[in-house]
Design an enzyme around this catalytic site. Structure first.
Site, mmCIF file in Angstrom:
data_model
loop_
_atom_site.group_PDB
_atom_site.id
_atom_site.type_symbol
_atom_site.label_atom_id
_atom_site.label_comp_id
_atom_site.label_asym_id
_atom_site.label_seq_id
_atom_site.Cartn_x
_atom_site.Cartn_y
_atom_site.Cartn_z
ATOM 1 N N SER A 104 0.868 -1.182 0.000
ATOM 2 C CA SER A 104 0.000 0.000 0.000
ATOM 3 C C SER A 104 0.899 1.224 0.000
ATOM 4 O O SER A 104 1.825 1.327 0.814
ATOM 5 C CB SER A 104 -0.858 0.007 1.264
ATOM 6 O OG SER A 104 -1.237 1.329 1.591
ATOM 7 N N HIS A 109 -1.397 -1.699 -4.209
ATOM 8 C CA HIS A 109 -2.687 -1.491 -3.526
ATOM 9 C C HIS A 109 -2.847 0.013 -3.321
ATOM 10 O O HIS A 109 -2.072 0.638 -2.590
ATOM 11 C CB HIS A 109 -2.636 -2.248 -2.190
ATOM 12 C CG HIS A 109 -3.838 -2.073 -1.322
ATOM 13 N ND1 HIS A 109 -4.919 -2.930 -1.350
ATOM 14 C CD2 HIS A 109 -4.134 -1.150 -0.368
ATOM 15 C CE1 HIS A 109 -5.818 -2.559 -0.460
ATOM 16 N NE2 HIS A 109 -5.368 -1.463 0.151
ATOM 17 N N ASP A 166 -5.037 3.103 -2.049
ATOM 18 C CA ASP A 166 -6.113 3.382 -1.093
ATOM 19 C C ASP A 166 -6.853 4.661 -1.459
ATOM 20 O O ASP A 166 -6.306 5.757 -1.346
ATOM 21 C CB ASP A 166 -5.519 3.511 0.317
ATOM 22 C CG ASP A 166 -5.037 2.175 0.849
ATOM 23 O OD1 ASP A 166 -5.873 1.261 0.993
ATOM 24 O OD2 ASP A 166 -3.813 2.031 1.089
ATOM 25 N N MET A 168 -9.863 7.126 -0.580
ATOM 26 C CA MET A 168 -10.752 7.493 0.546
ATOM 27 C C MET A 168 -11.511 8.762 0.202
ATOM 28 O O MET A 168 -10.940 9.691 -0.366
ATOM 29 C CB MET A 168 -9.913 7.739 1.801
ATOM 30 C CG MET A 168 -9.032 6.570 2.187
ATOM 31 S SD MET A 168 -8.217 6.869 3.749
ATOM 32 C CE MET A 168 -7.078 5.470 3.790
ATOM 33 N N HIS A 223 -8.455 0.153 -3.503
ATOM 34 C CA HIS A 223 -9.235 -0.181 -2.306
ATOM 35 C C HIS A 223 -10.155 1.010 -2.072
ATOM 36 O O HIS A 223 -9.738 2.052 -1.565
ATOM 37 C CB HIS A 223 -8.268 -0.416 -1.140
ATOM 38 C CG HIS A 223 -8.945 -0.648 0.167
ATOM 39 N ND1 HIS A 223 -8.275 -0.630 1.371
ATOM 40 C CD2 HIS A 223 -10.252 -0.904 0.475
ATOM 41 C CE1 HIS A 223 -9.131 -0.872 2.353
ATOM 42 N NE2 HIS A 223 -10.331 -1.021 1.836
ATOM 43 N N MET A 267 -12.536 3.029 -0.325
ATOM 44 C CA MET A 267 -13.162 3.320 0.976
ATOM 45 C C MET A 267 -14.070 4.523 0.772
ATOM 46 O O MET A 267 -13.762 5.654 1.160
ATOM 47 C CB MET A 267 -12.056 3.583 2.014
ATOM 48 C CG MET A 267 -11.324 2.305 2.400
ATOM 49 S SD MET A 267 -9.774 2.582 3.239
ATOM 50 C CE MET A 267 -8.657 2.648 1.846
ATOM 51 N N MET A 321 -10.460 -6.595 6.399
ATOM 52 C CA MET A 321 -9.616 -5.531 6.968
ATOM 53 C C MET A 321 -9.156 -5.911 8.376
ATOM 54 O O MET A 321 -9.947 -6.421 9.182
ATOM 55 C CB MET A 321 -10.405 -4.215 7.038
ATOM 56 C CG MET A 321 -10.644 -3.528 5.708
ATOM 57 S SD MET A 321 -9.129 -3.051 4.869
ATOM 58 C CE MET A 321 -8.479 -1.785 5.958
ATOM 59 N N GLY A 365 -3.064 4.582 7.540
ATOM 60 C CA GLY A 365 -1.989 3.604 7.566
ATOM 61 C C GLY A 365 -1.316 3.635 8.931
ATOM 62 O O GLY A 365 -1.569 4.523 9.749
ATOM 63 N N GLY A 366 -0.482 2.656 9.184
ATOM 64 C CA GLY A 366 0.349 2.667 10.378
ATOM 65 C C GLY A 366 -0.362 2.276 11.669
ATOM 66 O O GLY A 366 0.162 2.489 12.756
ATOM 67 N N ASP A 371 -5.515 -6.601 5.088
ATOM 68 C CA ASP A 371 -4.995 -5.240 4.920
ATOM 69 C C ASP A 371 -5.087 -4.491 6.240
ATOM 70 O O ASP A 371 -6.169 -4.360 6.806
ATOM 71 C CB ASP A 371 -5.835 -4.535 3.831
ATOM 72 C CG ASP A 371 -5.425 -3.092 3.606
ATOM 73 O OD1 ASP A 371 -4.313 -2.704 4.012
ATOM 74 O OD2 ASP A 371 -6.226 -2.358 2.992
ATOM 75 N N GLY A 400 -1.838 -3.057 9.137
ATOM 76 C CA GLY A 400 -0.894 -3.472 10.169
ATOM 77 C C GLY A 400 -0.178 -4.775 9.869
ATOM 78 O O GLY A 400 0.348 -5.420 10.771
HETATM 79 O O1 LIG Z 1 -6.564 0.475 3.746
HETATM 80 C C1 LIG Z 1 -5.702 0.943 4.440
HETATM 81 C C2 LIG Z 1 -6.051 1.846 5.555
HETATM 82 O O2 LIG Z 1 -7.416 2.041 5.583
HETATM 83 C C3 LIG Z 1 -4.263 0.638 4.110
HETATM 84 O O3 LIG Z 1 -4.195 -0.182 2.991
HETATM 85 C C4 LIG Z 1 -3.548 -0.040 5.228
HETATM 86 O O4 LIG Z 1 -3.680 0.625 6.416
HETATM 87 C C5 LIG Z 1 -2.087 -0.296 4.846
HETATM 88 O O5 LIG Z 1 -1.217 0.378 5.627
HETATM 89 P P1 LIG Z 1 -0.459 -0.266 6.892
HETATM 90 O O6 LIG Z 1 0.176 -1.543 6.428
HETATM 91 O O7 LIG Z 1 0.505 0.803 7.264
HETATM 92 O O8 LIG Z 1 -1.500 -0.510 7.945
HETATM 93 FE FE LIG Z 2 -6.112 -0.548 1.926
#
Ligand SMILES: O=C(CO)[C@H](O)[C@H](O)COP(=O)(O)O
Ligand SMILES: [Fe+2]
Length: 223
Positions: free
Chosen positions: A10, A35, A37, A39, A69, A71, A142, A149-150, A176, A178
């Protein structure tokens, strides 16, 4: 066909001002797909980018497999623009959608594969999700609440993955949120074969090593 191990970084936490270079580096280091993202600031409390940026990225990167992805609250709205932007797999959250089968049909008619995503706090059970298994190409479970992220990996989502793998041995199951070298074993053991990894890969001192190691763990459990 039996599911294959695939690692899809991602780019959410990458340097988005250098997206083409960051993406190419991930592909050069062995990523199987990208991937992306998307949003809308509505389905999730964050904004990223839309089809104009995906189309620009496609102009720079001709051959890679792109997953978006989505969202977003109205996934049907972005099908044509994303197909035109060169997206291969259009994964959308089913929570806000009334007629999931119809959206799947529209995605597939536009020439893309379709993925169905559920968030951790979803009201949709995996058993309900199973109703769409005939039409879906990929199911995304998910492992963080979508939006950022993170975040920390939620191991308590694994029973969903296990249930899906047990009942659908040949479907592509994606995780997807963490996911990285420290949490991959848990995902692989549960039956996930498509692995999204953002922060852990983008920020790894050796991206190739992180991607290779995760793919090897998934392959080990698929055998
Ligand atoms: O869909 C996502 C967040 O909504 C990201 O794809 C996901 O969080 C990837 O990032 P990390 O691996 O840092 O969590
Ligand atoms: Fe994602």
């Amino acid at each position: 066909m039996a599911p294959q191990a695939k690692i899809g970084p991602s780019i959410l936490n990458a340097d988005l001002a250098n997206l083409a270079a960051e993406s190419q580096k991930l592909l050069d280091n062995g990523a199987d797909y990208l991937h992306l993202d998307v949003m809308d600031g509505n389905f999730v409390p964050n904004l990223t980018f839309g089809h104009p940026m995906v189309k620009c990225l496609r102009n720079h990167i001709k051959n890679a497999y792109f997953e978006t992805h989505m969202m977003v609250n109205s996934p049907e709205q972005w099908i044509e623009p994303m197909a035109d932007a060169g997206v291969n797999l259009y994964t959308f959250h089913i929570e806000p959608v009334k007629d999931v089968c119809n959206v799947c049909r529209l995605v597939q008619e536009s020439g893309m594969k379709v993925g169905l995503a559920i968030k951790p706090a979803t009201k949709v059970s995996v058993e309900e999700l199973a109703r769409y298994m005939e039409v879906a190409d990929v199911v995304l479970v998910m492992t963080v609440e979508p939006g950022f992220g993170g975040q920390s990996f939620m191991a308590d989502m694994m029973p969903k993955v296990e249930w899906l793998r047990c009942n659908y041995p040949n479907i592509d199951i994606e995780v997807d949120g963490g996911v990285g070298p420290k949490t991959i074993e848990c995902c692989a053991k549960s039956g996930a074969n498509m692995i999204v990894s953002g922060t852990a890969v983008v920020g790894a001192p050796d991206q190739r090593q992180a991607i290779t190691q995760m793919r090897e763990v998934v392959q080990r459990y698929l055998k």
